[in-house]
Design a protein around this motif. Sequence first.
Motif, short mmCIF file in Angstrom:
data_model
loop_
_atom_site.label_atom_id
_atom_site.label_comp_id
_atom_site.label_asym_id
_atom_site.label_seq_id
_atom_site.Cartn_x
_atom_site.Cartn_y
_atom_site.Cartn_z
N SER A 297 0.82 -1.21 0.00
CA SER A 297 0.00 0.00 0.00
C SER A 297 0.86 1.27 0.00
O SER A 297 2.04 1.24 0.33
CB SER A 297 -0.92 0.00 1.22
N ARG B 203 0.06 5.92 11.69
CA ARG B 203 0.08 6.53 10.37
C ARG B 203 -1.17 6.14 9.61
O ARG B 203 -1.55 4.97 9.61
CB ARG B 203 1.33 6.09 9.60
N ARG B 204 -1.74 7.12 8.97
CA ARG B 204 -2.94 6.82 8.20
C ARG B 204 -2.56 6.03 6.94
O ARG B 204 -1.58 6.36 6.27
CB ARG B 204 -3.66 8.10 7.79
N VAL B 205 -3.36 5.01 6.62
CA VAL B 205 -3.14 4.16 5.45
C VAL B 205 -4.34 4.32 4.54
O VAL B 205 -5.47 3.96 4.91
CB VAL B 205 -2.95 2.68 5.83
N SER C 127 0.89 5.20 1.61
CA SER C 127 0.30 6.06 2.64
C SER C 127 0.86 7.48 2.50
O SER C 127 2.07 7.67 2.43
CB SER C 127 0.62 5.51 4.03
N TYR D 83 -5.61 3.34 10.07
CA TYR D 83 -4.30 3.75 10.60
C TYR D 83 -3.54 2.49 10.98
O TYR D 83 -4.13 1.51 11.49
CB TYR D 83 -4.45 4.65 11.82
#
Length: 592
Positions: free
Chosen positions: A537, A572-574, A539, A567
Amino acid sequence: MNKIQRIVFTMACLLTFTGGYAWKIAGLVKEGDGGAGATFTATYNSSPVVVNSTDIPASSNVTLTIALSGNDYYLKKLEYEYVMDLGGAESRWNRAPGPGFATRGTIAINTDHAHSYAGDYNFTMPASDVVIYATFAARTDISSFSLTLDGTAASTIYDGSEHVLTLKNGDTPLTIDVDYTISDPGTNSWTNVFSATPEVTGIGKYKGTINSTTLSITRKNLTITAKAQTISYGSSIQTGVSQVNITGLVTNDGLTGITLTPSTSQVTAAGTITPSAATTTKGISNYNVTYNTGLLTITQKDLSGIATVTFTKDYHNYDGSPHQPSIDNTEESNMKVYYGNTRLTLGTNFTFNYTTTPGVYTNGTDYTRPDIYTIDITFTGNYTGSMTANYQIRPEITLPGGFHWSTYYYTPLNMIVPTGMEAYTVGSVTEPGVGLVLQTYILSGVPMLFYHSGDNPVTFYPELVKSTTATKNGTQDAAFIGAASDIDMATTTSGDANNDYWILIRDQFVRTKSGTLTAGKCYLKLPKNQFSTPSLSLSRGLDLDDETTNVISIENGELKIENDKYYDLSGRRVLYPTKGIYIVNGKKIVIK
């Protein structure tokens, strides 16, 4: 009368004096030239004194009045003489001075010079009869005397000092207000330049008038020369008294002001500076001033580094056609050149050349390619020096719609990330995602990822910068590679048993063994079987906007759209979660 008899007689007289007797003026006698025309009277107690008759006590005040007839004589001397024998007062042999008596006593002449000393005299009556004598003499005519300044000449040159009118009889100077008076101009000394014909009139012992001699202090020659100056065009000459040379100023005088006027303001090797309107401490009117010009050299003004260039628009967006800015003398010119607030004129003040100047990146001269192009400006006329100005043709970058992420690799250009786009480099690759580093510049020769928030295709025209301007934030992971040309992934992967190849598909990096990766795209080259996840992914981090974004994830091998915010366990936001553990709405969830 023998000596003993005279002594006895004298003592008797002295005793008589102390006894309060009155005495008489035995005679008023005129002597010398001019006496016949003079009057000579005496007054006691406000009444005329009658010679040989009026009794006057000793120590009484007697007024003697002398009047002159005409203008030819003056009173030279006034005396009195003791008389012992009244009957013989008129006969000198009967004037017996005797012991203790002077033959004559002097009455001081008064200071009435204007009337040749005639007038009233106060006389104290002694204890004796007296005879009064007035002596007259002829007045001397001054008309032939010399009238000068300082006793030397009638005219002198200004030197700043005081010069005095001097009347001389031969070598003997006369005294003003004693021997003569002066009228018109009414003064007898001068310091500054003047010219006058004074009227000098004899008084006292002198008579006559001088009224035809002109006395003068003439102007001194003064030369003021402007110093040579060299200035650049547009500058002003230096002014003030320090910018002139002076010859002829008298002692203790000084130049207090000067006007300096240049002959031109244009470039010249033979201009002049003209001085004028000088002023001095003691007065410029005391000089005959000669003004001499000084050389003025005006050099071209070097505008290198100080001129400015403005563009109505200093770029064009790439469209396949050549583009150059218009540069002419019209207000509609795209490019204008200024020095300060002065707009310079093409052909008069500067020339330019852009037809042979290559671009910064492509060395191109067809003005169709994206590049930074340089205009060479050469200053002319009143100016010298040179400078360059840049304009650019900006490249076109189109990001596809439907998804937000796109890889990018382009070697020649450095660009500023435009508004509406985000640019990242790959800083690290760790399961389950790719660590990104936000960049300010789209870097030449650096594999990058672009992000835009819209769902539709969008075209950007980034601003170009020189290679020395662009710098990279953070460290680029060597696993992220840009394709300089098309890559057949099947061929690449089949010949590499040690690595996996990941390409961007639907905003995620997915392992691939087939397909063609076109030039300008990027891929991840990672050790074989380093990650068990089928996708990695991307981010953008928690520092971005908090809007709800559709998330593509993989669950049981199928794509799934999620509207919640994901997150990782580090906070951390994903945006696009894959398999793993996440925090969603404060709860821990697992994507299998």
